[in-house]
Design a protein around this motif. Structure first.
Motif, short mmCIF file in Angstrom:
data_model
loop_
_atom_site.label_atom_id
_atom_site.label_comp_id
_atom_site.label_asym_id
_atom_site.label_seq_id
_atom_site.Cartn_x
_atom_site.Cartn_y
_atom_site.Cartn_z
N THR B 100 0.85 -1.20 0.00
CA THR B 100 0.00 0.00 0.00
C THR B 100 0.88 1.25 0.00
O THR B 100 2.01 1.23 0.50
N SER B 101 0.34 2.32 -0.60
CA SER B 101 1.07 3.59 -0.63
C SER B 101 0.07 4.71 -0.87
O SER B 101 -1.11 4.44 -1.14
N ALA B 102 0.53 5.95 -0.76
CA ALA B 102 -0.35 7.08 -1.07
C ALA B 102 -0.55 7.17 -2.58
O ALA B 102 -1.67 7.33 -3.05
N HIS B 103 0.54 7.06 -3.36
CA HIS B 103 0.46 7.23 -4.81
C HIS B 103 0.89 5.94 -5.52
O HIS B 103 1.74 5.21 -5.01
N ARG B 104 0.32 5.69 -6.70
CA ARG B 104 0.43 4.36 -7.29
C ARG B 104 1.82 3.94 -7.73
O ARG B 104 2.15 2.75 -7.67
N GLY B 105 2.66 4.88 -8.17
CA GLY B 105 3.98 4.50 -8.67
C GLY B 105 4.79 3.74 -7.63
O GLY B 105 5.49 2.77 -7.94
N ASP B 106 4.70 4.18 -6.37
CA ASP B 106 5.47 3.54 -5.30
C ASP B 106 5.03 2.10 -5.05
O ASP B 106 5.86 1.21 -4.90
N SER B 107 3.72 1.87 -4.98
CA SER B 107 3.28 0.50 -4.67
C SER B 107 3.53 -0.44 -5.85
O SER B 107 3.91 -1.60 -5.65
N PHE B 108 3.35 0.05 -7.09
CA PHE B 108 3.65 -0.80 -8.24
C PHE B 108 5.11 -1.24 -8.23
O PHE B 108 5.43 -2.42 -8.36
N ALA B 109 6.02 -0.27 -8.09
CA ALA B 109 7.45 -0.59 -8.15
C ALA B 109 7.85 -1.51 -7.01
O ALA B 109 8.55 -2.51 -7.21
N ALA B 110 7.39 -1.20 -5.79
CA ALA B 110 7.79 -2.00 -4.63
C ALA B 110 7.26 -3.44 -4.75
O ALA B 110 7.94 -4.40 -4.40
N CYS B 111 6.04 -3.60 -5.26
CA CYS B 111 5.45 -4.93 -5.39
C CYS B 111 6.26 -5.78 -6.38
O CYS B 111 6.59 -6.94 -6.11
N GLU B 112 6.61 -5.20 -7.52
CA GLU B 112 7.37 -5.95 -8.52
C GLU B 112 8.79 -6.24 -8.00
O GLU B 112 9.33 -7.34 -8.20
N PHE B 113 9.37 -5.26 -7.33
CA PHE B 113 10.71 -5.44 -6.73
C PHE B 113 10.70 -6.62 -5.74
O PHE B 113 11.58 -7.49 -5.76
N ILE B 114 9.70 -6.64 -4.86
CA ILE B 114 9.63 -7.71 -3.86
C ILE B 114 9.51 -9.08 -4.55
O ILE B 114 10.20 -10.04 -4.19
N MET B 115 8.67 -9.17 -5.58
CA MET B 115 8.54 -10.45 -6.29
C MET B 115 9.86 -10.86 -6.95
O MET B 115 10.27 -12.02 -6.87
N ASP B 116 10.54 -9.90 -7.60
CA ASP B 116 11.80 -10.24 -8.29
C ASP B 116 12.85 -10.72 -7.29
O ASP B 116 13.60 -11.67 -7.57
N PHE B 117 12.89 -10.10 -6.12
CA PHE B 117 13.90 -10.51 -5.13
C PHE B 117 13.49 -11.79 -4.42
O PHE B 117 14.33 -12.63 -4.12
N LEU B 118 12.20 -11.95 -4.17
CA LEU B 118 11.72 -13.20 -3.59
C LEU B 118 12.15 -14.38 -4.47
O LEU B 118 12.63 -15.41 -3.98
N LYS B 119 12.00 -14.21 -5.79
CA LYS B 119 12.31 -15.29 -6.74
C LYS B 119 13.80 -15.67 -6.73
O LYS B 119 14.14 -16.79 -7.11
N THR B 120 14.68 -14.72 -6.38
CA THR B 120 16.11 -15.00 -6.49
C THR B 120 16.80 -15.11 -5.13
O THR B 120 17.92 -15.61 -5.07
N LYS B 121 16.16 -14.66 -4.05
CA LYS B 121 16.83 -14.63 -2.75
C LYS B 121 16.17 -15.51 -1.70
O LYS B 121 16.84 -15.91 -0.74
N ALA B 122 14.87 -15.74 -1.77
CA ALA B 122 14.20 -16.45 -0.68
C ALA B 122 14.34 -17.95 -0.88
O ALA B 122 14.14 -18.47 -1.98
N PRO B 123 14.71 -18.67 0.19
CA PRO B 123 15.02 -20.10 0.05
C PRO B 123 13.78 -20.99 -0.06
O PRO B 123 13.36 -21.62 0.90
#
Lengths: 85, 152, 152, 85
Positions: B100-123
């Motif tokens: 969640t965020s006040a403005h959409r750009g922040d939540s879009f970027a953070a959500c995709e970032f979390i997924m990309d890192f989850l895919k490569t870093k989380a065991p």
């Protein structure tokens, strides 16, 4: 000195063990010397932990490089590249 | 502002989860979310069943780190990461990330970032059952490339 | 492969909408979605109530065009756009966009693209009631900038 | 020849009308000549449709430029920049 070893996913299956307590020799160890010790067991250990294979090592749940020290009581996990999500 | 991380066998209800994450916070203007699902095909083979293994303890730590990293990069409010483990079949939900965020750009970027890192870093590791037998899924080069995009 | 567009007064249930969009399609590996909500503050003023007007007919055409454009750019399966009109208050959901695909990069990009174009092309107008009285919301320069990012 | 005019949002409020049927003069028209005709009404029309103001014109529900032709039976909408989502 002893450490706790953890093997996960395909490596767990290949080694036929998920956890073991290991006495390090020599006792002043790094990830690299620990891997040497495991490779000396031969078989799946020598094969899967060969330098050209893709695997990761975490010490106390943090992924580390080969020169990272390994101390008494550490939990050292060895696992394949991750594939979640 | 909180980061929620859950590893569980059970399915999850995305509507209820988003509702709980917003929790009556009228500062939330944007909710970006992502659901990963089990497909019935992977690398050209039919998939009947999937088993997800993880490294308890390290998994939660890595997901907390990923969420903290996202919080440092974007102006976001709350994050939720749910990842299932154990046996899953096609159509099942595997992973859920909501930001969640006040403005959409922040939540879009953070959500995709979390997924990309989850895919490569989380065991987490996937084992698939196909008509040809069981196999561990190999790491994807495209996932490493997706995570590398976010280098500062 | 379908593009669904709905303009409505009523609220929507994001969990049920995503469930219906996936509709038992085992080729769906990824669902990216976005919810826009009414905040209680805008441009520094408290917002008590909001009224959303649109241009019936053109609205649906523009949203169909936006979805078709997204389909031409990314490898996506189905898209859903719901936009509410009429009277809304803080915490209410305004807009919902969901995109399904086999792989996550496509649904993330298409979902954000649709939101950015919806904000700059779809004929909706917001009127806010603040303690200082009613006012029409001005178009945001940052929304034009967000849409301009997608130029081929 | 007549066209259907549609005013929306702030412009609808300022002009005090949401729809009207307009007889074009001259009958061979573009968006630009239609706007000239509306500005001649003075008041809010002259003010809001001045060349330096931000407004959009759609002919038959497609946003168009000033040189776009306007033909009998067209629906011409004039509205402020959009602010949805």
């Amino acid at each position: 000195m002893t450490i706790q070893l953890v093997f996960l996913a395909r490596l767990r299956e290949r080694f036929g063990v998920s956890r073991e307590v290991l006495a390090l020799s020599p006792p002043i160890a790094t990830v690299a010397t620990l891997l040497d010790q495991l490779r000396e067991r031969g078989g799946a250990f020598a094969e899967e932990l060969a330098a050209n294979r893709a695997f990761r090592v975490a010490v106390n749940q943090e992924v580390v490089a080969l020169d990272h020290p390994v101390k008494a009581g550490d939990e050292v996990a060895i696992f394949p590249p991750v594939t979640g999500g | 502002m909180a980061s929620f991380v859950r590893i569980q066998d059970e399915d999850f209800d995305v509507g209820a989860e988003i509702h709980a994450l917003r929790l009556g916070n009228p500062g939330v203007g944007a909710v970006a979310s992502f659901i990963g699902c089990v497909r019935d095909m992977n690398e050209g083979d039919a998939v009947n069943l999937m088993y997800l293994e993880h490294y308890p303890g390290m998994t939660e730590r890595e997901l907390e780190k990923i969420a903290t990293e996202a919080r440092g990069r974007w102006n976001i409010l709350d994050t939720l990461i749910i990842h299932r483990v154990g046996e899953l079949k096609p159509l099942d939900q595997i992973v859920f990330v909501a930001v969640t965020s006040a403005h959409r750009g922040d939540s879009f970027a953070a959500c995709e970032f979390i997924m990309d890192f989850l895919k490569t870093k989380a065991p987490f590791w996937k084992r698939e059952a196909t008509p040809q037998g069981e196999r561990w899924v190999d790491a994807r080069v495209s996932d490493d490339a997706a995570a590398a995009r976010w280098k500062p």
